[in-house]
Design an enzyme around this catalytic site. Structure first.
Site, PDB file in Angstrom:
ATOM      1  N   SER A   1       0.803  -1.225   0.000  1.00 47.93           N
ATOM      2  CA  SER A   1       0.000   0.000   0.000  1.00 47.93           C
ATOM      3  C   SER A   1       0.840   1.281   0.000  1.00 47.93           C
ATOM      4  O   SER A   1       1.609   1.516  -0.909  1.00 47.93           O
ATOM      5  CB  SER A   1      -0.957  -0.057   1.191  1.00 47.93           C
ATOM      6  OG  SER A   1      -1.784   1.049   1.225  1.00 47.93           O
TER       7      SER A   1
ATOM      8  N   ASP B   1      -3.525   6.316  -2.951  1.00 50.11           N
ATOM      9  CA  ASP B   1      -2.331   5.766  -2.293  1.00 50.11           C
ATOM     10  C   ASP B   1      -1.698   4.720  -3.214  1.00 50.11           C
ATOM     11  O   ASP B   1      -2.147   4.513  -4.350  1.00 50.11           O
ATOM     12  CB  ASP B   1      -2.662   5.220  -0.894  1.00 50.11           C
ATOM     13  CG  ASP B   1      -3.417   3.914  -0.946  1.00 50.11           C
ATOM     14  OD1 ASP B   1      -4.051   3.634  -1.982  1.00 50.11           O
ATOM     15  OD2 ASP B   1      -3.368   3.152   0.045  1.00 50.11           O
TER      16      ASP B   1
ATOM     17  N   GLU C   1     -12.881   5.892   6.543  1.00 50.12           N
ATOM     18  CA  GLU C   1     -11.919   6.357   7.538  1.00 50.12           C
ATOM     19  C   GLU C   1     -11.506   7.755   7.091  1.00 50.12           C
ATOM     20  O   GLU C   1     -11.513   8.064   5.890  1.00 50.12           O
ATOM     21  CB  GLU C   1     -10.687   5.444   7.572  1.00 50.12           C
ATOM     22  CG  GLU C   1     -10.973   4.093   8.191  1.00 50.12           C
ATOM     23  CD  GLU C   1      -9.697   3.311   8.480  1.00 50.12           C
ATOM     24  OE1 GLU C   1      -9.559   2.814   9.602  1.00 50.12           O
ATOM     25  OE2 GLU C   1      -8.835   3.192   7.585  1.00 50.12           O
TER      26      GLU C   1
ATOM     27  N   PRO D   1      -3.127   2.123  20.983  1.00 50.15           N
ATOM     28  CA  PRO D   1      -1.881   1.540  20.478  1.00 50.15           C
ATOM     29  C   PRO D   1      -2.018   1.338  18.978  1.00 50.15           C
ATOM     30  O   PRO D   1      -3.064   0.863  18.521  1.00 50.15           O
ATOM     31  CB  PRO D   1      -1.790   0.195  21.209  1.00 50.15           C
ATOM     32  CG  PRO D   1      -3.170  -0.120  21.672  1.00 50.15           C
ATOM     33  CD  PRO D   1      -3.937   1.160  21.768  1.00 50.15           C
TER      34      PRO D   1
HETATM   35  C1  16G Z   1      -4.139  -0.195   8.234  1.00 53.71           C
HETATM   36  C2  16G Z   1      -5.604  -0.238   7.880  1.00 53.71           C
HETATM   37  C3  16G Z   1      -6.192   1.159   7.858  1.00 53.71           C
HETATM   38  C4  16G Z   1      -5.950   1.841   9.186  1.00 53.71           C
HETATM   39  C5  16G Z   1      -4.489   1.805   9.564  1.00 53.71           C
HETATM   40  C6  16G Z   1      -4.302   2.246  10.992  1.00 53.71           C
HETATM   41  C7  16G Z   1      -6.697  -1.772   6.331  1.00 53.71           C
HETATM   42  C8  16G Z   1      -6.767  -2.284   4.930  1.00 53.71           C
HETATM   43  N1  16G Z   1      -5.802  -0.825   6.547  1.00 53.71           N
HETATM   44  O1  16G Z   1      -3.386   0.456   7.249  1.00 53.71           O
HETATM   45  O2  16G Z   1      -7.567   1.015   7.629  1.00 53.71           O
HETATM   46  O3  16G Z   1      -6.368   3.174   9.137  1.00 53.71           O
HETATM   47  O4  16G Z   1      -4.004   0.464   9.473  1.00 53.71           O
HETATM   48  O5  16G Z   1      -2.958   2.190  11.352  1.00 53.71           O
HETATM   49  O6  16G Z   1      -7.434  -2.202   7.199  1.00 53.71           O
HETATM   50  P1  16G Z   1      -2.504   2.337  12.868  1.00 53.71           P
HETATM   51  O7  16G Z   1      -3.135   1.213  13.650  1.00 53.71           O
HETATM   52  O8  16G Z   1      -1.020   2.266  12.819  1.00 53.71           O
HETATM   53  O9  16G Z   1      -2.983   3.658  13.352  1.00 53.71           O
HETATM   54 MG    MG Z   2      -3.776   1.206   0.428  1.00 52.00          MG
END
Ligand code: 16G
Ligand code: MG
EC number: 5.4.2.3
Length: 566
Positions: free
Chosen positions: A64, A276, A370, A497
């Protein structure tokens, strides 16, 4: 299961000693050179899942928005959705098994999940444009083949295109044709039908600058462009011809730095958007006449879409239950606008697409986004049928609205959030409503906000409830946050977290940027003190790199998805 062959081939995709990885919110992700064995094993696992569900399973090779040197893999379940949680655990066990334990783990999974090994298996594979992706997808194919699975390798695809293929194949073609051509045709036909009905034409509404993050989105949009050129002209930037993937461009960069990508000239009031690296996220933006940058994120996209869908339903005279799903990161102004002005019910889930998608399935029409730009709309089968009928039976204005809704339903990728599909939905709505990008932006004003990261010894000491909006542990942390929040107007703050990095994320919003910054800093200090902060104490003020949500996903040892055991 030909255990001898599995052992032989597995040795050709040997696991580095001591490497431990975890199937996280977006599958496995780490440096590409650590992933060969994971790919082979995910090929094996996809075959087992396919046999168990008697359906086609997808495997997508992508990381991604991560840097170009990283890669990753995720499995796609029968209806195009993310892999079921119990299988995420199997994926983690299988990826971490030492060579000599592999057979046992495979047999364990088959037994636990009552997999009929005689059943046929079919796996479809897609990959992004990273230099490492082709070889890694070959390792997936090796895994599929050694377990006797059949496969189709689509080669280069956006992540949402692979989700679409899986969905089409498992619904007997009812959702669409499982080819890239089929995807282009389905979406473009709906888009062209919709924009034909737009009363305002002229260039102002019909041209768009697209930053493709130097990724797969550029390739696919270029292929697709001529299918919908009657309705929209797109100008592609960061198309991969020179720049590096996700470097200083793309949706994640624009959202987290709140500035335009490099390599794109923007004139005032021009409509621009960024994808992205695997084209499953999109954000819009523009410069106003004074040269100020304005970001239009996932929250505002959800607002535009749900308002439009609601208006159509009113016109048709249908009272269907429509809901919007957000996460704690949604700007408070968006939630307020949706609930108080639009009178649309809003629900909050934990971060991560699978949680939002799941919740959105509960409604006749569920719109989820999101703030970072990942989202789509889901329509129940009953709604699709009803709208189809209405489009045939109703008269005049109502019929026109029903027809529009029918096309909008076709234009959404209901398998996954999809930058190309969302872009066409947004462009169609703006054209139909005759809205400029500024008018769209003016629906509500975002509350100033700030995001920070705090380093702690073990981020698992923080547990949360109420869709991550309240901390349960460590003791005293939520009380401290509550006291801090009381000091500011229109304020809100939470900590969680991260699921992708070894940090605790802090979010704060308030009536002014200064207050949001202060609040975020004070909450960071509380986390540092009460949750075992390490390194330097959080300092007031902020560095640009620290404000990013999910920007740096380079996983060094000890980070969320990868750690090395001694
Ligand atoms: C991942 C998730 C995204 C989320 C992000 C949060 C999928 C396909 N992607 O990239 O939706 O916003 O994690 O990251 O589910 P974090 O837990 O580091 O804040
Ligand atoms: Mg992506």
């Amino acid at each position: 299961m030909d255990l001898g062959a599995i052992t032989k081939y597995s040795a050709l995709h040997a696991k580095p000693n001591g490497l431990i990885l975890q199937y996280g919110t977006a599958g496995f992700r780490t440096k590409a050179e650590h992933l060969d064995h994971v790919m082979f094993r995910m090929g094996l696992l996809a075959v087992l899942r396919s046999k168990q569900t008697k359906s086609t399973i997808g495997v997508m090779v992508t990381a991604s928005h991560n840097p170009e040197e990283d890669n990753g893999v995720k499995l796609v379940d029968p209806l195009g959705e993310m892999l079921a949680p119990s299988w995420e655990e199997h994926a983690t066990c299988l990826a971490n098994a030492e060579e000599q334990d592999m057979q046992r783990v495979l047999i364990d999974i088959s037994e636990k999940e009552a997999v009929n090994l005689q059943q046929d298996a079919f796996v479809v594979i897609g990959r992004d444009t990273r230099p490492s992706s082709e070889k890694l997808s070959q390792s997936v194919i090796d895994g599929v083949t050694v377990l006797g699975g059949q496969f189709h390798d689509y080669g280069l695809l956006t992540t949402p295109q692979l989700h679409y293929m899986v969905y089409c194949r498992n619904t007997g073609g009812r959702y669409g044709k499982a080819t890239v051509e089929g995807y282009y045709q389905k979406l473009s036909k709906a888009f062209v039908e919709l924009t034909k009905q737009a009363s305002c034409s002229g260039d102002e509404y019909r041209s768009l600058k697209v930053d493709c993050a130097n990724g797969i989105g550029a390739l696919k949009l270029r292929e697709m462009e001529h299918y919908f050129s009657q309705g929209l002209s797109v100008q592609l930037f960061n198309d991969g011809s020179k720049g590096k993937l996700n470097h200083l461009c793309g949706a994640d960069f624009v959202k987290s730095h709140q500035k335009p990508p490099q390599g794109m000239e923007i004139k005032s009031n021009e409509r621009c958007c960024s994808f992205d690296g695997d084209a499953d996220r999109i954000v819009y933006y523009y410069h106003d006449a004074d040269g100020h940058f304005h970001l239009i994120d996932g929250d505002k996209i959800a607002t535009l879409i749900s308002s439009f869908l609601k208006e159509l339903l009113v016109e048709i005279g249908e009272s269907l239950n429509i809901g919007v799903v957000q996460t704690a990161y949604a700007n408070g102004s968006s939630t307020r606008y949706l609930e108080e002005v639009m009178k649309v019910p809003v629900y909050c889930t934990k971060t991560g697409v699978k949680h939002l998608h799941h919740k959105a399935q509960e409604f006749d029409i569920g719109v989820y986004f999101e703030a970072n730009g990942h989202g789509t709309a889901l329509f129940s089968t009953a709604v699709e049928m009803k709208i189809k009928q209405s489009a045939e039976q109703l008269e005049d204005k109502k019929r026109k609205a029903a027809k529009m809704l029918e096309n909008i339903i076709d234009l959404f990728n209901q398998a996954a959030g999809d930058a190309i599909s969302d872009m066409l939905v947004i462009e169609a709505i703006l054209a139909l409503k005759g809205l400029t990008v500024q008018q769209w932006d003016a629906l509500y004003t975002d509350l100033p906000n700030r995001q920070l990261k705090v380093q702690v010894a073990d981020r698992r000491v923080i547990s949360t409830t109420n869709a991550e909006r309240q901390a349960v542990t460590p003791p005293g942390l939520q009380e401290a946050i509550n006291d801090l929040v009381k000091k500011y107007k229109l304020s809100r703050a939470f900590v969680r977290p991260s699921g992708t990095e070894d940090v605790v994320r802090v979010y704060a919003e308030a009536d002014s940027q200064e207050s949001a910054d202060h609040l975020a800093h004070e909450v960071s200090l509380a986390v540092f003190q009460l949750a075992g902060g390490i390194g330097e104490r959080p300092q007031p003020g902020y560095k640009a790199a620290e404000t990013t949500h999910n920007i740096n996903n380079a996983f060094g040892p000890g980070t969320a998805n990868e750690h090395t055991v001694p």
